[in-house]
Design a protein around this motif. Sequence first.
Motif, PDB file in Angstrom:
ATOM      1  N   ARG A 332      61.830  17.672  -9.928  1.00  0.00           N
ATOM      2  CA  ARG A 332      62.920  18.618  -9.807  1.00  0.00           C
ATOM      3  C   ARG A 332      63.191  19.290 -11.165  1.00  0.00           C
ATOM      4  O   ARG A 332      63.060  18.655 -12.213  1.00  0.00           O
ATOM      5  CB  ARG A 332      64.195  17.905  -9.342  1.00  0.00           C
ATOM      6  CG  ARG A 332      64.144  17.448  -7.906  1.00  0.00           C
ATOM      7  CD  ARG A 332      65.524  17.046  -7.447  1.00  0.00           C
ATOM      8  NE  ARG A 332      65.439  16.328  -6.193  1.00  0.00           N
ATOM      9  CZ  ARG A 332      65.975  15.140  -5.948  1.00  0.00           C
ATOM     10  NH1 ARG A 332      66.657  14.537  -6.898  1.00  0.00           N
ATOM     11  NH2 ARG A 332      65.847  14.573  -4.762  1.00  0.00           N
ATOM     12  N   PRO A 333      63.605  20.560 -11.138  1.00  0.00           N
ATOM     13  CA  PRO A 333      63.961  21.223 -12.421  1.00  0.00           C
ATOM     14  C   PRO A 333      65.262  20.654 -12.976  1.00  0.00           C
ATOM     15  O   PRO A 333      66.184  20.339 -12.232  1.00  0.00           O
ATOM     16  CB  PRO A 333      64.114  22.694 -12.011  1.00  0.00           C
ATOM     17  CG  PRO A 333      64.407  22.669 -10.541  1.00  0.00           C
ATOM     18  CD  PRO A 333      63.686  21.478  -9.998  1.00  0.00           C
ATOM     19  N   ASP A 342      62.026  12.870 -20.842  1.00  0.00           N
ATOM     20  CA  ASP A 342      61.134  12.254 -19.856  1.00  0.00           C
ATOM     21  C   ASP A 342      59.663  12.499 -20.139  1.00  0.00           C
ATOM     22  O   ASP A 342      58.808  11.996 -19.409  1.00  0.00           O
ATOM     23  CB  ASP A 342      61.461  12.789 -18.449  1.00  0.00           C
ATOM     24  CG  ASP A 342      62.858  12.407 -18.003  1.00  0.00           C
ATOM     25  OD1 ASP A 342      63.391  11.421 -18.548  1.00  0.00           O
ATOM     26  OD2 ASP A 342      63.397  13.086 -17.102  1.00  0.00           O
ATOM     27  N   GLY A 343      59.334  13.283 -21.191  1.00  0.00           N
ATOM     28  CA  GLY A 343      57.935  13.557 -21.513  1.00  0.00           C
ATOM     29  C   GLY A 343      57.272  14.517 -20.557  1.00  0.00           C
ATOM     30  O   GLY A 343      56.043  14.467 -20.407  1.00  0.00           O
ATOM     31  N   MET A 344      58.024  15.429 -19.948  1.00  0.00           N
ATOM     32  CA  MET A 344      57.484  16.381 -18.986  1.00  0.00           C
ATOM     33  C   MET A 344      57.499  17.801 -19.537  1.00  0.00           C
ATOM     34  O   MET A 344      57.436  18.763 -18.781  1.00  0.00           O
ATOM     35  CB  MET A 344      58.313  16.330 -17.687  1.00  0.00           C
ATOM     36  CG  MET A 344      58.412  14.962 -17.051  1.00  0.00           C
ATOM     37  SD  MET A 344      56.855  14.430 -16.323  1.00  0.00           S
ATOM     38  CE  MET A 344      56.712  15.577 -14.968  1.00  0.00           C
ATOM     39  N   GLU A 345      57.572  17.948 -20.907  1.00  0.00           N
ATOM     40  CA  GLU A 345      57.657  19.299 -21.469  1.00  0.00           C
ATOM     41  C   GLU A 345      56.346  20.056 -21.379  1.00  0.00           C
ATOM     42  O   GLU A 345      56.294  21.266 -21.625  1.00  0.00           O
ATOM     43  CB  GLU A 345      58.127  19.228 -22.933  1.00  0.00           C
ATOM     44  CG  GLU A 345      57.137  18.576 -23.891  1.00  0.00           C
ATOM     45  CD  GLU A 345      57.296  17.070 -23.940  1.00  0.00           C
ATOM     46  OE1 GLU A 345      56.665  16.425 -24.784  1.00  0.00           O
ATOM     47  OE2 GLU A 345      58.066  16.531 -23.103  1.00  0.00           O
ATOM     48  N   ASP A 347      54.568  20.387 -18.587  1.00  0.00           N
ATOM     49  CA  ASP A 347      54.429  20.943 -17.238  1.00  0.00           C
ATOM     50  C   ASP A 347      55.024  22.349 -17.227  1.00  0.00           C
ATOM     51  O   ASP A 347      56.240  22.527 -17.392  1.00  0.00           O
ATOM     52  CB  ASP A 347      55.152  20.037 -16.225  1.00  0.00           C
ATOM     53  CG  ASP A 347      54.770  20.373 -14.786  1.00  0.00           C
ATOM     54  OD1 ASP A 347      54.290  21.496 -14.534  1.00  0.00           O
ATOM     55  OD2 ASP A 347      54.981  19.505 -13.899  1.00  0.00           O
ATOM     56  N   GLU A 348      54.157  23.356 -17.087  1.00  0.00           N
ATOM     57  CA  GLU A 348      54.608  24.738 -17.166  1.00  0.00           C
ATOM     58  C   GLU A 348      55.567  25.081 -16.017  1.00  0.00           C
ATOM     59  O   GLU A 348      56.552  25.807 -16.205  1.00  0.00           O
ATOM     60  CB  GLU A 348      53.399  25.684 -17.129  1.00  0.00           C
ATOM     61  CG  GLU A 348      52.475  25.523 -18.334  1.00  0.00           C
ATOM     62  CD  GLU A 348      51.305  26.487 -18.265  1.00  0.00           C
ATOM     63  OE1 GLU A 348      51.225  27.236 -17.251  1.00  0.00           O
ATOM     64  OE2 GLU A 348      50.483  26.487 -19.191  1.00  0.00           O
ATOM     65  N   ARG A 349      55.277  24.595 -14.832  1.00  0.00           N
ATOM     66  CA  ARG A 349      56.144  24.914 -13.709  1.00  0.00           C
ATOM     67  C   ARG A 349      57.541  24.366 -13.921  1.00  0.00           C
ATOM     68  O   ARG A 349      58.543  25.065 -13.697  1.00  0.00           O
ATOM     69  CB  ARG A 349      55.552  24.339 -12.424  1.00  0.00           C
ATOM     70  CG  ARG A 349      56.318  24.742 -11.153  1.00  0.00           C
ATOM     71  CD  ARG A 349      55.710  24.064  -9.937  1.00  0.00           C
ATOM     72  NE  ARG A 349      55.845  22.617 -10.024  1.00  0.00           N
ATOM     73  CZ  ARG A 349      56.958  21.955  -9.678  1.00  0.00           C
ATOM     74  NH1 ARG A 349      58.027  22.618  -9.243  1.00  0.00           N
ATOM     75  NH2 ARG A 349      57.006  20.640  -9.785  1.00  0.00           N
ATOM     76  N   LEU A 350      57.628  23.115 -14.374  1.00  0.00           N
ATOM     77  CA  LEU A 350      58.936  22.528 -14.625  1.00  0.00           C
ATOM     78  C   LEU A 350      59.639  23.214 -15.788  1.00  0.00           C
ATOM     79  O   LEU A 350      60.873  23.362 -15.786  1.00  0.00           O
ATOM     80  CB  LEU A 350      58.799  21.030 -14.900  1.00  0.00           C
ATOM     81  CG  LEU A 350      58.584  20.122 -13.693  1.00  0.00           C
ATOM     82  CD1 LEU A 350      58.404  18.689 -14.148  1.00  0.00           C
ATOM     83  CD2 LEU A 350      59.768  20.228 -12.758  1.00  0.00           C
ATOM     84  N   VAL A 351      58.876  23.625 -16.823  1.00  0.00           N
ATOM     85  CA  VAL A 351      59.490  24.302 -17.979  1.00  0.00           C
ATOM     86  C   VAL A 351      60.096  25.635 -17.555  1.00  0.00           C
ATOM     87  O   VAL A 351      61.214  25.991 -17.950  1.00  0.00           O
ATOM     88  CB  VAL A 351      58.440  24.479 -19.095  1.00  0.00           C
ATOM     89  CG1 VAL A 351      58.982  25.401 -20.201  1.00  0.00           C
ATOM     90  CG2 VAL A 351      58.091  23.129 -19.703  1.00  0.00           C
ATOM     91  N   GLU A 352      59.354  26.387 -16.719  1.00  0.00           N
ATOM     92  CA  GLU A 352      59.892  27.657 -16.248  1.00  0.00           C
ATOM     93  C   GLU A 352      61.112  27.449 -15.352  1.00  0.00           C
ATOM     94  O   GLU A 352      62.121  28.168 -15.470  1.00  0.00           O
ATOM     95  CB  GLU A 352      58.812  28.414 -15.468  1.00  0.00           C
ATOM     96  CG  GLU A 352      57.646  28.876 -16.344  1.00  0.00           C
ATOM     97  CD  GLU A 352      56.590  29.594 -15.530  1.00  0.00           C
ATOM     98  OE1 GLU A 352      56.791  29.685 -14.283  1.00  0.00           O
ATOM     99  OE2 GLU A 352      55.588  30.043 -16.104  1.00  0.00           O
TER     100      GLU A 352
END
Length: 384
Positions: A332-333, A342-345, A347-352
């Motif tokens: 989830r965004p 969370d170390g998910m930086e 992931d381009e989709r989540l960043v956008e």
Amino acid sequence: PIEKSIDMLTKLQTQISRAGTLSNNEVLDDVATSSLEFIGVEYHLGRAFLMLPTYQLGGGSNSNNNNTTNPSILRKTNITRATDYFHAYLKKVDQLDLLAEATIKEYHTLLDMEDIEDDAKSRPITTRMNQSQIREMKIQRFQRKRAASQKQAQLQSLLLRRSRLGLAQEEEMEGHDFESLSRTLYIETLRLYAEECLEEIQSCNSELEMLDMAIKMERGRMISQDPRMNSDPNHSRSGAADGGGGFLSKQPLQMTQITQNPLTGELQMQTQQVMNGQLKPIMQRQEIANQVFRPGWIQPTMTLEELGERERADAIQRAEQQKVAEAEAKLRPRRYEQLVKDGMEDDERLVEASAKLDRDWDDWKEENPRGSGNKMSERGDRNF
């Protein structure tokens, strides 16, 4: 259909007797596997006579005066014949040494009790089973019957497995070939029939007592309806003239209602008494006996093992749902700071999606600055 079944079974019994398929001096090992199922002909005849209806088609106007058309007498005849067939079956399997020791003991006890009841008129009864012994005998019979039913179901399932696998008759599976499995299944079925015969004989004896009482009452009613009995005008007042009439008048009026199944002829008796102008049923002995061992609290609907299995299944389901929820929450965004934590930086989709979430949050804060809500000073009436 029942009459046709009885006719067919009677013809089959005659053919077996003429052909000598089952001899009286044979033991169980001498009987062929294909002939074992013919041993239960008497059992099926007994069950058929119990289901035989007591009505007669095409009865004339004078059928009420004929004792042979009396449903109670016809039912008694059917029960007597069924009991004879049950005894014949038990005697046959007893000669073949097919019954268990407990079943043989109960059967001999039943025969001894019937002999005692037959000799009751000539000599007093000195030995009779009490209610606790009868209850213990029924419990043991129920346990044997349940064990035989489970064994029969197990053998039938094994026979179906052989047919599904397409095994040859000489091939063995779990220590049985086709012939030995079929023979064992027939023997267990015959043992189950024996337990049912003992149960039916005991039930028939109880019903015969009720039928004898019903026949006596019907004969007394027919005698009371005879016009010759009412020809004397003083006859109806003879009972009230003596001292017994005053005693009977103090007792509450009782009415016994006997209903009969129109198909099977089974009798059901209910005694009622008149109290304050209303009919109230009287508790019978059997009804009271059925309520003696009934517990006064709610019985458990499952065992502890079943409860543990259910709790374990619920815990596994909750753990799986929690794993799915955690996996969906990671995708989830959210705020960019939380993505970094969370170390998910990467992931381009989540960043956008997170950047859009941050922009929306900043826009909302610009449109709703701090302190733009209701003020304490605006409370109350402005006219004062």
